[in-house]
Motif scaffolding. Structure first.
Motif, PDB file in Angstrom:
ATOM      1  N   HIS A  19       0.829  -1.204   0.000  1.00 51.78           N
ATOM      2  CA  HIS A  19       0.000   0.000   0.000  1.00 51.78           C
ATOM      3  C   HIS A  19       0.865   1.256   0.000  1.00 51.78           C
ATOM      4  O   HIS A  19       0.526   2.248  -0.647  1.00 51.78           O
ATOM      5  CB  HIS A  19      -0.963  -0.005   1.190  1.00 51.78           C
ATOM      6  N   ASP A  48      -7.802   6.797  -0.153  1.00 53.68           N
ATOM      7  CA  ASP A  48      -8.333   5.460   0.134  1.00 53.68           C
ATOM      8  C   ASP A  48      -7.213   4.488   0.504  1.00 53.68           C
ATOM      9  O   ASP A  48      -7.347   3.702   1.450  1.00 53.68           O
ATOM     10  CB  ASP A  48      -9.119   4.916  -1.056  1.00 53.68           C
ATOM     11  N   ASN A  51      -5.943   5.270   3.974  1.00 50.60           N
ATOM     12  CA  ASN A  51      -6.878   4.782   4.994  1.00 50.60           C
ATOM     13  C   ASN A  51      -6.747   3.278   5.188  1.00 50.60           C
ATOM     14  O   ASN A  51      -6.741   2.787   6.326  1.00 50.60           O
ATOM     15  CB  ASN A  51      -8.315   5.147   4.618  1.00 50.60           C
ATOM     16  N   THR A  52      -6.632   2.556   4.092  1.00 46.38           N
ATOM     17  CA  THR A  52      -6.483   1.100   4.179  1.00 46.38           C
ATOM     18  C   THR A  52      -5.166   0.731   4.857  1.00 46.38           C
ATOM     19  O   THR A  52      -5.126  -0.164   5.710  1.00 46.38           O
ATOM     20  CB  THR A  52      -6.556   0.461   2.775  1.00 46.38           C
ATOM     21  N   LYS A  53      -4.102   1.439   4.515  1.00 50.24           N
ATOM     22  CA  LYS A  53      -2.805   1.190   5.151  1.00 50.24           C
ATOM     23  C   LYS A  53      -2.902   1.398   6.659  1.00 50.24           C
ATOM     24  O   LYS A  53      -2.389   0.586   7.442  1.00 50.24           O
ATOM     25  CB  LYS A  53      -1.743   2.108   4.540  1.00 50.24           C
ATOM     26  N   ARG A  55      -5.579   1.166   8.528  1.00 53.90           N
ATOM     27  CA  ARG A  55      -6.389   0.077   9.101  1.00 53.90           C
ATOM     28  C   ARG A  55      -5.557  -1.188   9.251  1.00 53.90           C
ATOM     29  O   ARG A  55      -5.657  -1.895  10.255  1.00 53.90           O
ATOM     30  CB  ARG A  55      -7.620  -0.194   8.248  1.00 53.90           C
TER      31      ARG A  55
END
Length: 61
Positions: A19, A48, A51-53, A55
């Motif tokens: 990511h 996005d 944010n995923t990283k 999480r």
């Protein structure tokens, strides 16, 4: 949350690193982009991915 085993931690780190790479590339593409609509789409994709990283990183803490 359960403790993660070594393989799960290694897989998470791999995903987080992936990511990070995607974020850097998308940021470069967005900076070089001259089309405002495409630039906005790339910037949203950067957010996005960030944010995923984050999480994913929360599973390591």
């Amino acid at each position: 949350m359960q403790n993660l085993n070594e393989l799960e931690v290694e897989n998470l780190r791999h995903l987080i690193g992936g990511h990070a790479t995607v974020i850097n590339k998308l940021q470069e593409y967005a900076q070089a982009c001259t089309d405002p609509q495409l630039k906005q789409m790339l910037q949203k994709d950067v957010q996005d991915a960030q944010n995923t990283k984050q999480r994913l990183m929360s599973f390591l803490g």
